[in-house]
Design a protein around this motif. Structure first.
Motif, mmCIF file in Angstrom:
data_model
loop_
_atom_site.group_PDB
_atom_site.id
_atom_site.type_symbol
_atom_site.label_atom_id
_atom_site.label_comp_id
_atom_site.label_asym_id
_atom_site.label_seq_id
_atom_site.Cartn_x
_atom_site.Cartn_y
_atom_site.Cartn_z
ATOM 1 N N SER A 189 45.699 -32.987 8.163
ATOM 2 C CA SER A 189 46.033 -32.163 7.015
ATOM 3 C C SER A 189 47.116 -31.180 7.414
ATOM 4 C CB SER A 189 44.784 -31.409 6.538
ATOM 5 O OG SER A 189 45.129 -30.481 5.529
ATOM 6 N N THR A 190 47.868 -30.725 6.441
ATOM 7 C CA THR A 190 48.866 -29.690 6.692
ATOM 8 C C THR A 190 48.247 -28.298 6.621
ATOM 9 O OG1 THR A 190 49.447 -29.689 4.341
ATOM 10 C CG2 THR A 190 50.753 -31.105 5.820
ATOM 11 N N ASN A 191 46.962 -28.247 6.280
ATOM 12 C CA ASN A 191 46.253 -26.968 6.139
ATOM 13 C C ASN A 191 45.091 -26.921 7.130
ATOM 14 O OD1 ASN A 191 44.747 -24.734 5.401
ATOM 15 N ND2 ASN A 191 44.919 -25.116 3.201
ATOM 16 N N PRO A 192 45.122 -26.007 8.119
ATOM 17 C CA PRO A 192 44.033 -25.920 9.108
ATOM 18 C C PRO A 192 42.661 -25.703 8.475
ATOM 19 C CG PRO A 192 45.917 -24.606 9.794
ATOM 20 C CD PRO A 192 46.193 -25.040 8.397
ATOM 21 N N LEU A 193 42.593 -24.908 7.411
ATOM 22 C CA LEU A 193 41.313 -24.661 6.748
ATOM 23 C C LEU A 193 40.758 -25.945 6.143
ATOM 24 C CD1 LEU A 193 42.003 -21.233 4.973
ATOM 25 C CD2 LEU A 193 40.688 -21.661 7.061
ATOM 26 N N SER A 194 41.658 -26.769 5.625
ATOM 27 C CA SER A 194 41.240 -28.048 5.045
ATOM 28 C C SER A 194 40.606 -28.927 6.116
ATOM 29 C CB SER A 194 42.444 -28.761 4.420
ATOM 30 O OG SER A 194 42.068 -30.020 3.915
ATOM 31 N N ASN A 195 41.186 -28.933 7.318
ATOM 32 C CA ASN A 195 40.618 -29.711 8.420
ATOM 33 C C ASN A 195 39.212 -29.245 8.757
ATOM 34 O OD1 ASN A 195 42.429 -31.684 8.976
ATOM 35 N ND2 ASN A 195 43.320 -30.732 10.778
ATOM 36 N N ASP A 196 39.003 -27.931 8.780
ATOM 37 C CA ASP A 196 37.671 -27.391 9.084
ATOM 38 C C ASP A 196 36.663 -27.822 8.035
ATOM 39 O OD1 ASP A 196 38.672 -26.136 11.329
ATOM 40 O OD2 ASP A 196 39.004 -24.212 10.318
ATOM 41 N N ASN A 197 37.070 -27.802 6.773
ATOM 42 C CA ASN A 197 36.162 -28.209 5.691
ATOM 43 C C ASN A 197 35.826 -29.694 5.780
ATOM 44 O OD1 ASN A 197 36.104 -25.635 4.599
ATOM 45 N ND2 ASN A 197 37.838 -26.005 3.231
ATOM 46 N N ILE A 198 36.856 -30.507 6.093
ATOM 47 C CA ILE A 198 36.630 -31.958 6.230
ATOM 48 C C ILE A 198 35.639 -32.228 7.357
ATOM 49 C CG2 ILE A 198 37.709 -34.140 6.898
ATOM 50 C CD1 ILE A 198 40.256 -33.163 5.518
ATOM 51 N N LYS A 199 35.837 -31.542 8.473
ATOM 52 C CA LYS A 199 34.966 -31.742 9.632
ATOM 53 C C LYS A 199 33.515 -31.394 9.304
ATOM 54 C CE LYS A 199 34.642 -30.550 14.541
ATOM 55 N NZ LYS A 199 35.245 -29.748 15.640
ATOM 56 N N LYS A 200 33.328 -30.280 8.568
ATOM 57 C CA LYS A 200 31.983 -29.849 8.208
ATOM 58 C C LYS A 200 31.328 -30.853 7.262
ATOM 59 C CE LYS A 200 29.485 -25.888 6.258
ATOM 60 N NZ LYS A 200 29.622 -24.524 5.685
ATOM 61 N N GLU A 201 32.065 -31.262 6.230
ATOM 62 C CA GLU A 201 31.515 -32.204 5.244
ATOM 63 C C GLU A 201 31.245 -33.563 5.882
ATOM 64 O OE1 GLU A 201 34.297 -32.344 2.074
ATOM 65 O OE2 GLU A 201 33.992 -30.249 1.463
ATOM 66 N N LEU A 202 32.171 -33.999 6.745
ATOM 67 C CA LEU A 202 32.030 -35.303 7.384
ATOM 68 C C LEU A 202 30.802 -35.331 8.286
ATOM 69 C CD1 LEU A 202 33.420 -38.060 7.667
ATOM 70 C CD2 LEU A 202 34.645 -37.150 9.645
ATOM 71 N N THR A 203 30.586 -34.252 9.024
ATOM 72 C CA THR A 203 29.424 -34.171 9.912
ATOM 73 C C THR A 203 28.130 -34.326 9.120
ATOM 74 O OG1 THR A 203 30.616 -32.731 11.442
ATOM 75 C CG2 THR A 203 28.211 -32.722 11.582
ATOM 76 N N GLN A 204 28.052 -33.649 7.987
ATOM 77 C CA GLN A 204 26.843 -33.717 7.162
ATOM 78 C C GLN A 204 26.632 -35.124 6.590
ATOM 79 O OE1 GLN A 204 27.626 -30.630 4.288
ATOM 80 N NE2 GLN A 204 26.992 -28.972 5.661
ATOM 81 N N LYS A 205 27.717 -35.749 6.136
ATOM 82 C CA LYS A 205 27.610 -37.096 5.557
ATOM 83 C C LYS A 205 27.162 -38.114 6.615
ATOM 84 C CE LYS A 205 31.028 -36.500 1.870
ATOM 85 N NZ LYS A 205 32.366 -36.916 1.352
ATOM 86 N N LEU A 206 27.711 -37.983 7.821
ATOM 87 C CA LEU A 206 27.355 -38.928 8.882
ATOM 88 C C LEU A 206 25.913 -38.736 9.337
ATOM 89 C CD1 LEU A 206 30.639 -38.892 11.029
ATOM 90 C CD2 LEU A 206 29.815 -40.732 9.566
ATOM 91 N N GLU A 207 25.472 -37.483 9.407
ATOM 92 C CA GLU A 207 24.098 -37.209 9.839
ATOM 93 C C GLU A 207 23.077 -37.821 8.884
ATOM 94 O OE1 GLU A 207 23.901 -32.990 10.287
ATOM 95 O OE2 GLU A 207 24.684 -33.022 12.354
ATOM 96 N N LYS A 208 23.415 -37.871 7.597
ATOM 97 C CA LYS A 208 22.516 -38.489 6.623
ATOM 98 C C LYS A 208 22.340 -39.987 6.892
ATOM 99 C CE LYS A 208 23.413 -35.261 2.822
ATOM 100 N NZ LYS A 208 23.969 -35.113 1.452
ATOM 101 N N ARG A 209 23.350 -40.565 7.548
ATOM 102 C CA ARG A 209 23.297 -41.998 7.878
ATOM 103 C C ARG A 209 22.867 -42.239 9.325
ATOM 104 N NH1 ARG A 209 26.990 -41.016 4.090
ATOM 105 N NH2 ARG A 209 27.413 -42.544 2.461
ATOM 106 N N GLY A 210 22.401 -41.200 9.966
ATOM 107 C CA GLY A 210 21.916 -41.347 11.345
ATOM 108 C C GLY A 210 23.015 -41.405 12.376
ATOM 109 N N LEU A 211 24.210 -40.925 12.029
ATOM 110 C CA LEU A 211 25.345 -40.938 12.951
ATOM 111 C C LEU A 211 25.700 -39.519 13.366
ATOM 112 C CD1 LEU A 211 27.588 -43.519 11.066
ATOM 113 C CD2 LEU A 211 26.057 -43.972 12.983
ATOM 114 N N ILE A 212 26.067 -39.355 14.624
ATOM 115 C CA ILE A 212 26.377 -38.036 15.161
ATOM 116 C C ILE A 212 27.772 -38.037 15.767
ATOM 117 C CG2 ILE A 212 25.706 -36.269 16.853
ATOM 118 C CD1 ILE A 212 22.851 -37.336 16.649
#
Length: 242
Positions: free
Chosen positions: A11-34
């Motif tokens: 992303s061209t926006n550092p804050l956007s990257n942080d949000n993606i990382k947070k959301e992605l972590t939660q989505k993966l954890e729901k599927r048993g992925l870390i």
């Protein structure tokens, strides 16, 4: 069960990257992925520095020359680990097949995306011949064998030519992707006529392909249309591969 794979986002926006990382972590954890934090790499890339050269994507450094140096080291390690095979009294043909399987596959991994100048091509071919001389032709100083004799004795092609053919085949795969796929969109964006930054133009993969097409009297649009037909493109590649 955990599944290992690579995920890349930018992303061209550092804050956007942080949000993606947070959301992605939660989505993966729901599927048993870390996400393995120890293997997660973050880079800030700009035109003013060489930070991008440190980026590794799918096991490949984005800077061609750095990646080639790394591949050389990996190929030499592989040869040293397989000395027992290459020192066996077996046919040259079997040794060559083993070399292709265990050494060439390591060095040429993702090579279709390299940006190779003529001098770098010479360096690659010189390294290739040195490996063949020392691995199964048993040519050591002060014995001499010309470059042509090396290729004649082994029946192999210079790695630079193999890479050139791979680049054309990969181009075919690229243009046959759906128009809305990330790689296809990136190609369309790159080919747009837009103002270029100041300074000497960078030597890019696009420039390499343009040189190949121009030398064969083809425009980008003609090449794209031809490559959409898989069988036709295979025939063309045999004819125009450098």
């Amino acid at each position: 069960m955990k599944c290992a794979d690579d995920i890349t986002y930018l992303s061209t926006n550092p804050l956007s990257n942080d949000n993606i990382k947070k959301e992605l972590t939660q989505k993966l954890e729901k599927r048993g992925l870390i996400i393995n934090e120890t293997k997660t790499e973050e880079h800030v890339i700009s035109r003013q520095d060489d930070e991008w050269k440190k980026c590794k994507l799918l096991g490949t450094l984005l800077d061609t020359e750095n990646d080639i140096d790394r591949r050389k080291g990996l190929a030499i390690i592989a040869i040293n680990n397989l000395k027992s095979i290459f020192e066996e009294k077996i046919s040259l043909q079997i040794k060559l097949r083993s070399f292709d399987c265990y050494i060439s596959s390591i060095f040429l991994y993702n090579s279709e995306l390299w940006t190779l100048s003529e001098s770098v091509k010479l360096t690659i071919d010189s390294f290739h011949r040195r490996l063949m001389r020392g691995t199964f032709l048993n040519t050591k100083w002060p014995d001499k064998m010309t470059n042509d004799d090396v290729y004649l004795a082994t029946g192999v092609r210079p790695w630079s030519r193999v890479i050139g053919e791979r680049q054309l085949h990969w181009f075919g795969h690229l243009v046959r992707l759906p128009d809305d796929s990330p790689a296809r969109l990136a190609l369309s964006y790159t080919l747009k006529e837009e103002p270029k930054p100041r300074g000497r133009p960078k030597f890019t993969w696009i420039k390499i392909m343009s040189n190949i097409f121009n030398s064969n009297n083809r425009s980008w649009n003609e090449a794209i249309e031809s490559a959409k037909d898989r069988k036709e493109w295979k025939r063309i590649v045999k004819r125009i591969a450098p």
